[in-house]
Write a protein that holds these residues in place. Structure first.
Motif, PDB file in Angstrom:
ATOM      1  N   LEU A  29       0.629  -1.184   0.039  1.00  0.00           N
ATOM      2  CA  LEU A  29      -0.037   0.010   0.231  1.00  0.00           C
ATOM      3  C   LEU A  29       0.732   1.281  -0.003  1.00  0.00           C
ATOM      4  N   GLY A  30       0.524   2.181  -1.087  1.00  0.00           N
ATOM      5  CA  GLY A  30       1.269   3.251  -0.917  1.00  0.00           C
ATOM      6  C   GLY A  30       0.310   4.613  -0.288  1.00  0.00           C
ATOM      7  N   VAL A  31       0.782   5.740  -0.245  1.00  0.00           N
ATOM      8  CA  VAL A  31       0.059   6.874   0.289  1.00  0.00           C
ATOM      9  C   VAL A  31      -1.532   7.289  -0.330  1.00  0.00           C
ATOM     10  N   VAL A  32      -1.591   6.897  -1.601  1.00  0.00           N
ATOM     11  CA  VAL A  32      -2.725   7.314  -2.293  1.00  0.00           C
ATOM     12  C   VAL A  32      -3.639   6.126  -1.955  1.00  0.00           C
ATOM     13  N   GLN A  33      -3.036   4.977  -1.790  1.00  0.00           N
ATOM     14  CA  GLN A  33      -4.184   3.755  -1.400  1.00  0.00           C
ATOM     15  C   GLN A  33      -4.569   4.009   0.079  1.00  0.00           C
ATOM     16  N   LEU A  34      -3.693   4.335   0.851  1.00  0.00           N
ATOM     17  CA  LEU A  34      -4.053   4.432   2.371  1.00  0.00           C
ATOM     18  C   LEU A  34      -5.045   5.719   2.326  1.00  0.00           C
ATOM     19  N   THR A  35      -4.842   6.791   1.671  1.00  0.00           N
ATOM     20  CA  THR A  35      -5.781   7.839   1.632  1.00  0.00           C
ATOM     21  C   THR A  35      -7.156   7.281   1.371  1.00  0.00           C
ATOM     22  N   ALA A  84       0.986   5.747  14.511  1.00  0.00           N
ATOM     23  CA  ALA A  84       1.196   4.860  13.498  1.00  0.00           C
ATOM     24  C   ALA A  84       2.651   5.128  12.581  1.00  0.00           C
ATOM     25  N   ALA A  85       3.179   6.126  12.690  1.00  0.00           N
ATOM     26  CA  ALA A  85       4.572   6.450  12.124  1.00  0.00           C
ATOM     27  C   ALA A  85       5.562   5.728  13.088  1.00  0.00           C
ATOM     28  N   MET A  86       5.268   5.923  14.388  1.00  0.00           N
ATOM     29  CA  MET A  86       6.365   5.530  15.260  1.00  0.00           C
ATOM     30  C   MET A  86       6.311   3.823  15.437  1.00  0.00           C
ATOM     31  N   ILE A  87       5.131   3.220  15.509  1.00  0.00           N
ATOM     32  CA  ILE A  87       4.835   1.787  15.777  1.00  0.00           C
ATOM     33  C   ILE A  87       4.106   1.200  14.384  1.00  0.00           C
ATOM     34  N   PRO A  88       4.624   1.116  13.332  1.00  0.00           N
ATOM     35  CA  PRO A  88       4.110   0.605  12.101  1.00  0.00           C
ATOM     36  C   PRO A  88       3.819  -0.645  12.144  1.00  0.00           C
ATOM     37  N   LEU A  89       2.754  -1.158  12.753  1.00  0.00           N
ATOM     38  CA  LEU A  89       2.057  -2.525  13.155  1.00  0.00           C
ATOM     39  C   LEU A  89       0.622  -2.341  12.775  1.00  0.00           C
ATOM     40  N   ALA A  90       0.185  -3.713  12.249  1.00  0.00           N
ATOM     41  CA  ALA A  90      -1.144  -3.933  12.356  1.00  0.00           C
ATOM     42  C   ALA A  90      -1.851  -4.060  13.888  1.00  0.00           C
ATOM     43  N   GLY A  91      -2.885  -3.559  14.090  1.00  0.00           N
ATOM     44  CA  GLY A  91      -3.525  -3.347  15.354  1.00  0.00           C
ATOM     45  C   GLY A  91      -3.970  -2.152  15.899  1.00  0.00           C
ATOM     46  N   SER A  92      -3.573  -0.983  15.249  1.00  0.00           N
ATOM     47  CA  SER A  92      -4.135   0.158  15.624  1.00  0.00           C
ATOM     48  C   SER A  92      -4.085   0.572  17.109  1.00  0.00           C
ATOM     49  N   ASP A 299      -9.569   5.765  11.415  1.00  0.00           N
ATOM     50  CA  ASP A 299      -8.696   5.004  12.339  1.00  0.00           C
ATOM     51  C   ASP A 299      -8.248   3.875  11.578  1.00  0.00           C
ATOM     52  N   ALA A 300      -9.218   3.402  10.708  1.00  0.00           N
ATOM     53  CA  ALA A 300      -8.791   1.908  10.275  1.00  0.00           C
ATOM     54  C   ALA A 300      -7.878   2.059   9.367  1.00  0.00           C
ATOM     55  N   VAL A 301      -7.292   3.199   8.745  1.00  0.00           N
ATOM     56  CA  VAL A 301      -5.976   3.146   8.171  1.00  0.00           C
ATOM     57  C   VAL A 301      -4.794   2.682   8.713  1.00  0.00           C
ATOM     58  N   SER A 302      -4.766   2.794  10.079  1.00  0.00           N
ATOM     59  CA  SER A 302      -3.791   2.411  10.937  1.00  0.00           C
ATOM     60  C   SER A 302      -3.666   1.088  11.129  1.00  0.00           C
ATOM     61  N   THR A 303      -4.549   0.230  10.965  1.00  0.00           N
ATOM     62  CA  THR A 303      -4.641  -1.097  11.034  1.00  0.00           C
ATOM     63  C   THR A 303      -3.800  -1.692   9.970  1.00  0.00           C
ATOM     64  N   THR A 304      -3.615  -1.048   8.747  1.00  0.00           N
ATOM     65  CA  THR A 304      -2.922  -1.548   7.875  1.00  0.00           C
ATOM     66  C   THR A 304      -1.459  -1.111   7.717  1.00  0.00           C
ATOM     67  N   LEU A 315       1.527   6.625   6.461  1.00  0.00           N
ATOM     68  CA  LEU A 315       0.618   6.516   7.506  1.00  0.00           C
ATOM     69  C   LEU A 315      -0.110   7.887   8.027  1.00  0.00           C
ATOM     70  N   PRO A 316       0.802   8.627   8.454  1.00  0.00           N
ATOM     71  CA  PRO A 316       0.417  10.184   8.967  1.00  0.00           C
ATOM     72  C   PRO A 316      -0.510  10.944   7.806  1.00  0.00           C
TER      73      PRO A 316
END
Length: 540
Positions: A29-35, A84-92, A299-304, A315-316
């Motif tokens: 996933l890139g920034v466009v897909q995340l947005t 999300a930037a500091m801990i880029p893991l699934a789980g939000s 917030d679901a963005v951070s789960t990916t 992510l930010p």
């Protein structure tokens, strides 16, 4: 108690972000897909439905209601972005709470997120069904009521249909959808006349099983299964499907604004504060509380996070950009809606579609129905996606059975067993259960997650100030504190009944935690084998 507050070390979390291979999630996933995922989660039926109710509280000030509600989400969104930037893991929020507040809080938030995602997907599947039925009506196709709704909703729909017919028969001057018409329908329904009940059951014509009428929401069941299949196939395919739908529904929102502005009468916005906000700031605040539902999902963005190519940067951007885009679109729609007609005449049930129908724009109202349908489809996809990633993270930590919830498909690289279970549950709940009350539980669960993430930012800034932060929440502690206050206030406004339901849900979760999760926790195992209890690190 110290064991319960044990935190998952940031070092271990950051090591997990570097895992790769067939047993890890695929980074595509890139920034466009995340947005697009964020926009897909946010823009749903809320803008097409809740705007009408909000207008009757805020008047033309509905535009400010969207700003106020968006601010509450923005404060939380900035806190989400730091984590999300500091801990880029699934789980939000679950993962963030584990790193800052301790395992018991992580479990609570993980269990709580089930209210937002899994139950939210069930709610949305039922709403999708309603709009699908409207779409079929355009082509003069009908589904029996007992096969279009769960039994209780089907019976209420039949009673409402008969009550509407009775209301129109009693006073031909009543215009369907207006406040006066709805009040007349409500008075007929509240009377519970035997004739109303008889005609409603005749209209329902439901089959009986063991002497009881049966209802099954077939469209809700099928769409939940279809979305589940897409999620199992792969995150890249899911994101592409979502991006396509996002294009459709954003185009519909722009269409509404572009066409509607031609019919705006600026006098409908009022000439001073009293006419712009007929119930003052209190009315704008009440409107914001209702239309908050239109913002749920960013917030679901951070789960990916584990499926993002460059999570520290993207992510930010995805979280903040999706909120900004949706808030701008919402304000534009609110301005058009309250400018097309006086706020007292705004239809509560289908405000935007009815505003266009009143101008004789039948084709436009049909396009709006398609936009609402597309909106709900992508919302459901992102909610189911978010739920499966939270369960995946909890299983990796040992709090749920790993062989099932964290099993990655060797070809698709998705948590396929977990996804199929969540999708099946959402399909069953959405097809058999009335979702009005579940929807309220979704909101209180979401708000609790927002509050905990805001608190977690404050805690980690104190306990680990030197930790690298690719994105830093600005103006700490002001922004997190405002996030707690804004979202905590909206939780308060949801009333004690929903608080009671939340407490019962969390109590069930604690039983599961102490029966299974605590005994199998990787963090608890590490504490037991490597350190004495006196050295357990807690956030307090």
């Amino acid at each position: 108690m110290a064991n319960l507050l044990a935190r998952k070390p940031l070092k271990l979390l950051l090591e997990e972000t570097r895992e790769s291979g067939e047993h890890s999630l695929k980074r595509t996933l890139g920034v466009v897909q995340l947005t697009a995922l964020g926009v897909g989660a946010i823009i749903g039926a809320g803008i097409f439905v809740m705007a009408g109710l909000g207008a009757h509280y805020a008047g033309p000030g509905l535009m400010l209601s969207f700003v106020l509600s968006g601010l509450g989400c923005a404060f939380a969104g900035l806190c989400y972005a730091e984590f999300a930037a500091m801990i880029p893991l699934a789980g939000s929020a679950y993962t963030y709470a584990y790193a800052t507040l301790g395992e018991i809080f992580a479990w609570i938030i993980g269990w709580d997120l089930t209210l937002e995602y899994a139950m939210g997907a069930s709610t949305v599947s039922s709403g999708w069904s309603n709009h699908f039925i409207e779409l079929l009506d355009i082509f003069h196709l009908k589904i029996p009521l007992w096969l279009a709704y769960d039994h209780w909703t089907a019976l209420r729909t039949a009673e409402s249909t008969i009550a509407r017919q009775m209301a129109q028969a009693s006073d031909a001057s009543l215009v369907p959808g207006t406040q006066a018409f709805l009040e007349k329908v409500a008075s007929i329904l509240s009377a519970h006349s035997p004739e109303l009940s008889r005609q409603a059951h005749d209209l329902l014509s439901a089959p009986q099983i063991f002497g009881f009428e049966f209802g099954f929401n077939l469209p809700a069941f099928l769409i939940a299964l279809a979305i589940t299949a897409i999620l199992v196939i792969g995150i890249k395919e899911s994101a592409q499907f979502n991006a396509t739908i996002v294009i459709v529904k954003v185009a519909v929102v722009l269409f509404v604004s572009g066409l509607g502005i031609k019919y705006v009468n600026t006098s409908n916005w009022g000439s001073d504060w009293a006419t712009f906000a007929p119930f003052g700031f209190s009315g704008i605040g009440a409107g914001a509380a209702y239309i908050f539902f239109a913002y749920i999902g960013f917030d679901a963005v951070s789960t990916t996070a584990q499926e993002a190519k460059n999570p520290q940067r993207d992510l930010p951007i995805g979280i903040i950009a999706s909120l900004l885009i949706c808030t701008t679109l919402y304000i534009a729609v609110a301005a058009v809606l309250t400018g097309m007609l006086p706020w007292r005449d705004v239809n509560i049930e289908a405000p935007i579609a009815r505003a266009f129908l009143d101008r004789g724009l039948v084709g436009a109202s049909h396009i709006i129905t398609v936009g609402a349908l597309a909106g709900l489809t992508s919302v459901m996809l992102v909610m189911l996606l978010g739920q499966t990633r939270v369960l995946y993270s909890m299983a990796n930590d040992g709090l749920l059975p790993k062989r099932f919830f964290a099993d990655i498909h060797p070809r698709f690289r998705t948590p396929w067993k977990n996804t199929m279970l969540v999708g099946a549950l959402a399909a069953v709940v959405g097809s058999l259960t009335p979702i009005d009350d579940i929807g309220k539980m979704v909101n209180i669960g979401t708000l609790l997650a927002f509050v905990i993430v805001c608190v977690a930012v404050l805690v980690l800034r104190r306990t680990d100030p030197a930790q690298p932060r690719p994105f830093r929440t600005p103006w700490v502690p002001l922004v997190p504190v405002l996030g707690v206050l804004f979202n905590g206030y909206m939780m308060y406004k949801l009333g004690w009944v929903n608080w009671a339901r939340l407490i019962v849900w969390l109590a069930i979760g604690l039983v599961v935690y102490f029966a299974y999760g605590r005994k199998h926790s990787r963090v608890q195992a590490a504490i037991g084998t490597t350190r004495p209890k006196s050295e357990i690190r807690t956030p307090f």
